[in-house]
Design a protein around this motif. Structure first.
Motif, short mmCIF file in Angstrom:
data_model
loop_
_atom_site.label_atom_id
_atom_site.label_comp_id
_atom_site.label_asym_id
_atom_site.label_seq_id
_atom_site.Cartn_x
_atom_site.Cartn_y
_atom_site.Cartn_z
N VAL A 237 -7.86 12.62 6.52
CA VAL A 237 -7.14 13.77 6.97
C VAL A 237 -5.74 13.59 6.95
N LEU A 238 -5.21 14.57 6.28
CA LEU A 238 -3.71 14.50 5.79
C LEU A 238 -2.85 15.77 6.69
N SER A 239 -1.94 15.09 7.32
CA SER A 239 -0.85 16.24 7.89
C SER A 239 0.47 15.87 7.42
N LYS A 240 1.15 16.74 6.76
CA LYS A 240 2.53 16.76 6.39
C LYS A 240 2.95 15.29 5.77
N GLY A 241 1.69 14.95 4.93
CA GLY A 241 2.12 13.80 3.93
C GLY A 241 1.66 12.60 4.61
N LYS A 242 1.46 12.46 5.94
CA LYS A 242 0.86 11.32 6.47
C LYS A 242 -0.65 11.26 6.65
N MET A 243 -1.16 10.16 6.81
CA MET A 243 -2.68 9.82 6.87
C MET A 243 -2.86 9.85 8.37
N ILE A 244 -3.55 11.02 8.76
CA ILE A 244 -3.83 10.68 10.57
C ILE A 244 -5.15 10.36 10.69
N PHE A 245 -6.03 10.32 9.99
CA PHE A 245 -7.44 9.78 10.02
C PHE A 245 -8.31 9.13 8.75
N TYR A 246 -8.94 8.32 8.69
CA TYR A 246 -9.78 8.04 7.61
C TYR A 246 -10.96 7.49 8.11
N GLY A 247 -12.14 7.84 7.75
CA GLY A 247 -13.44 7.43 8.40
C GLY A 247 -14.57 8.37 7.94
N GLU A 248 -15.58 8.08 8.66
CA GLU A 248 -16.63 8.98 8.48
C GLU A 248 -16.47 10.59 8.57
N LEU A 249 -17.43 11.25 7.73
CA LEU A 249 -16.72 12.79 7.56
C LEU A 249 -16.76 13.45 8.90
N ASP A 250 -17.67 13.35 9.60
CA ASP A 250 -17.89 14.14 10.99
C ASP A 250 -16.67 13.92 11.79
N GLU A 251 -16.29 12.54 12.06
CA GLU A 251 -15.17 12.18 12.80
C GLU A 251 -13.74 12.66 12.11
N ALA A 252 -13.74 12.70 10.96
CA ALA A 252 -12.64 13.19 10.37
C ALA A 252 -12.42 14.67 10.40
N LEU A 253 -13.47 15.18 10.62
CA LEU A 253 -13.48 16.79 10.70
C LEU A 253 -12.85 16.97 12.11
N ASP A 254 -13.55 16.42 13.35
CA ASP A 254 -13.09 16.35 14.31
C ASP A 254 -11.72 16.07 14.65
N ALA A 255 -11.51 14.93 14.02
CA ALA A 255 -9.80 14.75 14.12
C ALA A 255 -8.92 15.69 13.64
N TYR A 256 -9.47 16.15 12.56
CA TYR A 256 -8.41 17.31 11.88
C TYR A 256 -8.53 18.35 12.87
N ALA A 257 -9.65 18.89 13.38
CA ALA A 257 -9.78 19.75 14.44
C ALA A 257 -8.85 19.68 15.63
N ASN A 258 -8.94 18.52 16.01
CA ASN A 258 -7.92 18.21 17.20
C ASN A 258 -6.54 18.16 16.89
N ASN A 259 -6.27 17.70 15.58
CA ASN A 259 -4.73 17.99 15.25
C ASN A 259 -4.22 19.22 15.06
N VAL A 260 -5.19 20.06 14.80
CA VAL A 260 -4.87 21.53 14.31
C VAL A 260 -4.55 22.09 15.79
N HIS A 261 -5.46 21.77 16.79
CA HIS A 261 -5.18 22.46 18.10
C HIS A 261 -4.18 21.68 18.99
N ALA A 262 -4.08 20.52 18.69
CA ALA A 262 -2.77 19.78 19.44
C ALA A 262 -1.48 20.48 19.07
N ARG A 263 -1.32 21.14 18.01
CA ARG A 263 -0.13 21.72 17.71
C ARG A 263 0.06 23.05 18.57
N PRO A 264 1.17 23.17 18.97
CA PRO A 264 1.53 24.52 19.56
C PRO A 264 1.15 25.77 18.79
#
Lengths: 264, 263
Positions: A237-264
């Protein structure tokens, strides 16, 4: 010119296909203020003549590390502008990391901008040769591949005509057929390629599947989550050029979803 | 950057094939649609030589059989130098698509450009042959030294294209600078005028020795004209070749990895 990526000797399997450690990419940019051209034409002109273009450095990718083992299929997840395409280009050896190390074991081929670089004045056949040579094939090898390419692109009747007489669909078909005539160890994809009319789309799908089957690794950047789930084993998972997660796909998709929702 | 197939046995010959075919092909495509074809490359110089050559020979009181060959070799040689220099600054921005697809390395792109300049130049050599036949000029084996001069010119074309290619990719201003300089350089080089017996007379006087184009042209032209080459010209040409190549090597080592970001 020292432009080849660092490359270890080819050895048996357990070695990772790609080993990426802490790579960063800094890019020099010109901050041309195009908006001024419309809102403040006077200012735009004075800036142009007084050389007030700002030059700066932007960090596009920061500290990315991962490994692609044989059989791994890595999905790169991230919003627009997160650096997905840039990372792919870096893996293809087009952009060199500003710092960090990138080791590649095997052949890499990225399918990006496949329609670019065709000469519209030249015939379809001539363009096949041009692109083939640019991909590092010899004249003889291309000659052997031409019938296959022509057949696949369904351009038997038009292949001797200049490309500027082709329709958009014909150009895409030719570009796709040419770009996929060699099968790499590591396939890099910026969005899944699905193109052309219904009949051709099936053939594209078949060709893409065969490319996948014959490759030992895949890196795919896409916004299409179901597709990613069906193809990939790992996620980054990339966000603004930084790697915020790397691992199994399911977990990565979750991490991405969390990251998106965490933002205002 | 050819990160694709068979990297390990990427024969030199295969690369040569790529360079020669692509440059030749671009040349062929350009002239295929014209009626005269590559003969267009000769039309401009022929007009120039026929009109300006005879006019200047009369004005300057120089016999045509001296001035016209001098002018022809000068023009053809200049076309080569100008081709190298003017195209060098845009070599990478013109090949943006190839760079971003990752097929060709920067070296490949430079070599294709250098070769296509040589292809254009090769056509214009006919003009020199024609002039020598028309004026029935005799040529001695010494004329072969001209080929050495040519080799130096090509070697310089390569480093120049690398050096100014990188510079031009970063600073678009370089293209403008080069254009401005080349216009003056044409007049400052003894092409449409003859420097006189002393070798540094004429319009430019003593400044002529500071014109690198003059020394390159001398090494190519003097052997054909049966004139001796000054030691200074050899020294200048060899030094420029060595220093330039070193600079280009350093430059490409330092900057070639960022060029794809600049184009």
């Amino acid at each position: 010119m020292g432009i080849e990526p660092k490359r270890a000797a080819k050895t048996a399997s357990p070695q990772p296909l790609l080993h990426v450690e802490n790579i960063c990419l800094h890019v020099p940019i010109f901050q041309a203020s195009d908006r001024k051209m419309l809102t403040n034409p006077g200012r735009f002109l004075t800036d142009l003549y007084l050389s007030r273009t700002k030059r700066g450095v932007v960090t596009i990718l920061e500290n990315i590390s991962f490994e692609l083992k044989p059989g791994d299929r890595l999905g790169i997840i991230g919003a627009n502008g997160a650096g997905k395409s840039t990372l792919l280009r870096m893996l293809a050896g087009i952009y060199k990391p500003s710092s960090g190390s990138l080791t590649v074991n095997g052949t890499v081929k990225g399918l990006f901008a496949i329609s670019l670089g065709m000469n519209p004045e030249a015939t379809g056949l001539e363009n096949i040769y041009m692109r083939g040579l640019q991909m590092g094939l010899s004249f003889k090898e291309i000659k052997a591949m031409v019938p296959g390419v022509v057949e696949f692109s369904e351009l038997e009747d038009a292949i001797e005509n200049p490309m500027n007489t082709y329709s958009t669909g014909m150009i895409t078909r030719l570009a796709f057929s040419v770009s996929t005539m060699i099968e790499p160890d590591i396939l890099l994809l910026d969005e899944w390629i699905g193109t052309g009319d219904a009949a051709f789309r099936d053939r594209v799908k078949a060709r893409m599947d065969s490319l996948l089957q014959n490759s030992r690794g895949l890196v795919l950047a896409t916004h299409n989550a179901p597709l990613m789930k069906s193809l990939c084993t790992h996620g980054l998972v990339l966000s603004k050029g930084k790697m915020i997660f790397y691992g199994e796909l399911d977990e990565a998709l979750d991490a991405y979803a969390n990251n998106v929702h965490a933002r205002p | 950057m050819s990160v694709n197939l068979k990297e390990t046995n990427f024969f030199a010959s295969k690369r040569m094939q790529m360079w020669i075919f692509i440059s030749w092909f671009n040349f062929a495509i350009r002239y295929r649609k014209t009626i005269l074809g590559p003969a267009w490359l000769l039309v401009g110089p022929i007009l120039f030589i026929a009109i300006i050559g005879r006019l200047f020979a009369q004005v300057g009181g120089i016999p045509e059989e001296i001035f016209i060959p001098h002018l022809t070799i000068g023009l053809v040689g200049w076309a080569l130098a100008e081709g190298f220099v003017m195209k060098s600054t845009t070599v990478f921005s013109r090949a943006k698509a190839q760079i971003l697809q990752g097929g060709m390395s920067l070296t490949d792109i430079v070599m294709v450009d250098v070769l296509s300049t040589i292809i254009y130049f090769a056509h214009q050599i006919v003009l020199i042959l024609a002039v020598f036949l028309i004026f029935r000029l005799s040529v001695t084996p010494y004329a072969l030294v001209s080929l050495v001069g040519l080799a130096f010119a090509v070697a310089n074309g390569i480093w120049l294209t690398i050096f100014f290619g990188i510079l031009g990719a970063r600073y678009r201003d370089i293209t403008e600078v080069i254009q401005a300089i080349m216009r003056i350089a044409f007049l400052a080089t003894p092409i449409i005028w003859i420097p006189g017996d002393t070798g540094h007379g004429g319009l430019m006087g003593v400044f002529l020795v500071f014109n690198p184009f003059y020394h390159f042209l001398e090494i190519i032209r003097a052997p054909l004209m049966g004139e001796p080459i000054a030691l200074l010209s050899w020294v200048v040409v060899i030094s420029i070749t060595v220093i330039g190549s070193l600079f280009a090597a350093l430059f490409s080592h330092r900057f070639s990895k960022v060029v794809p970001l600049w184009v």
